[in-house]
Design a protein around this motif. Structure first.
Motif, PDB file in Angstrom:
ATOM      1  N   GLU A   1       0.846  -1.210   0.000  1.00 57.54           N
ATOM      2  CA  GLU A   1       0.000   0.000   0.000  1.00 57.54           C
ATOM      3  C   GLU A   1       0.881   1.260   0.000  1.00 57.54           C
ATOM      4  O   GLU A   1       0.605   2.213  -0.735  1.00 57.54           O
ATOM      5  N   ILE A   2       1.925   1.265   0.796  1.00 59.32           N
ATOM      6  CA  ILE A   2       2.862   2.402   0.827  1.00 59.32           C
ATOM      7  C   ILE A   2       3.520   2.579  -0.542  1.00 59.32           C
ATOM      8  O   ILE A   2       3.619   3.697  -1.062  1.00 59.32           O
ATOM      9  N   ILE A   3       3.952   1.471  -1.129  1.00 61.10           N
ATOM     10  CA  ILE A   3       4.583   1.521  -2.452  1.00 61.10           C
ATOM     11  C   ILE A   3       3.624   2.138  -3.463  1.00 61.10           C
ATOM     12  O   ILE A   3       3.994   3.032  -4.240  1.00 61.10           O
ATOM     13  N   GLU A   4       2.378   1.675  -3.468  1.00 60.83           N
ATOM     14  CA  GLU A   4       1.390   2.212  -4.410  1.00 60.83           C
ATOM     15  C   GLU A   4       1.152   3.699  -4.183  1.00 60.83           C
ATOM     16  O   GLU A   4       0.988   4.467  -5.122  1.00 60.83           O
ATOM     17  N   GLU A   5       1.135   4.110  -2.924  1.00 60.58           N
ATOM     18  CA  GLU A   5       0.889   5.506  -2.585  1.00 60.58           C
ATOM     19  C   GLU A   5       1.986   6.434  -3.110  1.00 60.58           C
ATOM     20  O   GLU A   5       1.725   7.538  -3.563  1.00 60.58           O
ATOM     21  N   TYR A   6       3.238   5.994  -3.069  1.00 61.30           N
ATOM     22  CA  TYR A   6       4.368   6.845  -3.454  1.00 61.30           C
ATOM     23  C   TYR A   6       4.898   6.576  -4.857  1.00 61.30           C
ATOM     24  O   TYR A   6       5.742   7.323  -5.348  1.00 61.30           O
ATOM     25  N   LYS A   7       4.414   5.549  -5.504  1.00 58.14           N
ATOM     26  CA  LYS A   7       4.943   5.128  -6.795  1.00 58.14           C
ATOM     27  C   LYS A   7       4.863   6.234  -7.854  1.00 58.14           C
ATOM     28  O   LYS A   7       5.858   6.573  -8.489  1.00 58.14           O
TER      29      LYS A   7
ATOM     30  N   GLU B   1      10.455  -2.332 -13.064  1.00 60.47           N
ATOM     31  CA  GLU B   1      11.004  -3.419 -12.258  1.00 60.47           C
ATOM     32  C   GLU B   1      12.199  -3.014 -11.401  1.00 60.47           C
ATOM     33  O   GLU B   1      12.315  -3.472 -10.276  1.00 60.47           O
ATOM     34  N   PRO B   2      13.116  -2.170 -11.889  1.00 54.79           N
ATOM     35  CA  PRO B   2      14.223  -1.804 -11.005  1.00 54.79           C
ATOM     36  C   PRO B   2      13.763  -0.981  -9.804  1.00 54.79           C
ATOM     37  O   PRO B   2      14.463  -0.894  -8.818  1.00 54.79           O
ATOM     38  N   VAL B   3      12.597  -0.369  -9.898  1.00 58.31           N
ATOM     39  CA  VAL B   3      12.121   0.501  -8.838  1.00 58.31           C
ATOM     40  C   VAL B   3      11.604  -0.331  -7.670  1.00 58.31           C
ATOM     41  O   VAL B   3      11.928  -0.092  -6.527  1.00 58.31           O
TER      42      VAL B   3
ATOM     43  N   PHE C   1      13.736   1.477  -4.140  1.00 61.46           N
ATOM     44  CA  PHE C   1      13.840   2.930  -4.167  1.00 61.46           C
ATOM     45  C   PHE C   1      12.558   3.602  -3.693  1.00 61.46           C
ATOM     46  O   PHE C   1      12.600   4.592  -2.963  1.00 61.46           O
ATOM     47  N   ILE C   2      11.410   3.055  -4.108  1.00 61.28           N
ATOM     48  CA  ILE C   2      10.160   3.699  -3.718  1.00 61.28           C
ATOM     49  C   ILE C   2       9.952   3.604  -2.209  1.00 61.28           C
ATOM     50  O   ILE C   2       9.538   4.568  -1.571  1.00 61.28           O
TER      51      ILE C   2
END
Length: 189
Positions: free
Chosen positions: A33-39, A55-57, A162-163
């Motif tokens: 959820e955090i990843i999706e929020e900041y992606k 993918e590298p992210v 990274f995200i």
């Protein structure tokens, strides 16, 4: 959860492992959820259009699987039989043809994925959610441990993405430094 005759210590250890699995699933959901929020914000800053490969992210965790037959190389007969039986029990209750419940259908999809991965602990977890009785054996302990360790490794990978680091950064300077490090490593505008 039915427990055949074994010691209280073994019972508690297996129960603890089931609880740890549930915790790790919640942790995974939270981190995704955090990843999706900041992606989107992160990708804009590094100059990547979201349709391009990211993918590298971050490694996408637990994407919905397609219809695939399980690959049973290296899986014991014990696990194969147990997974097949439990999966069938879940299908009887949660298959889309058997229920109108979105929650049950979602659990069915999760069970299908767990079945293809021979993920016994996940199938037990789904049985808990569906209130389907199941029996845990002492032999399951090593299987649980292996799946828990794999899940922990996946979660660790998220923490090094990274995200995730961008989301956890305390200052704008830290965020800018991460964006610059990403550009140096993978390119970007």
């Amino acid at each position: 959860m039915e427990m055949p005759n074994f010691s209280k210590k073994d019972y508690l250890e297996l129960k603890k492992m089931m609880s740890e699995w549930e915790y790790l699933l919640t942790e995974e959901e939270y981190k995704n959820e955090i990843i999706e929020e900041y992606k989107t914000e992160f990708l804009k800053k590094v100059g990547i259009v979201e349709n391009e490969t990211t993918e590298p992210v971050v490694e996408k965790v637990d994407e919905e699987s397609e219809e695939i037959e399980p690959s049973d190389s290296g899986v014991s007969e014990y696990v194969k039989k147990k997974v097949k039986k439990i999966y069938r029990d879940i299908v009887k209750v949660a298959h889309p043809d058997k229920t109108d419940s979105e929650e049950y259908v979602s659990l069915y999809i999760d069970a299908k994925k767990a079945y293809t991965e021979f993920n016994l602990i996940q199938l037990y977890s789904i049985c808990e959610s569906l209130k389907i009785p199941y029996s845990v054996e002492i032999e399951d302990k090593d299987i649980f441990k292996e799946k828990i360790d794999i899940k922990k490794d996946k979660l660790k990978k998220i923490e090094y993405s990274f995200i995730w680091l961008y989301a956890e950064a305390k200052t704008e300077k830290e965020k800018d430094d991460l964006v610059e490090r990403f550009r140096e490593k993978f390119g970007g505008k």
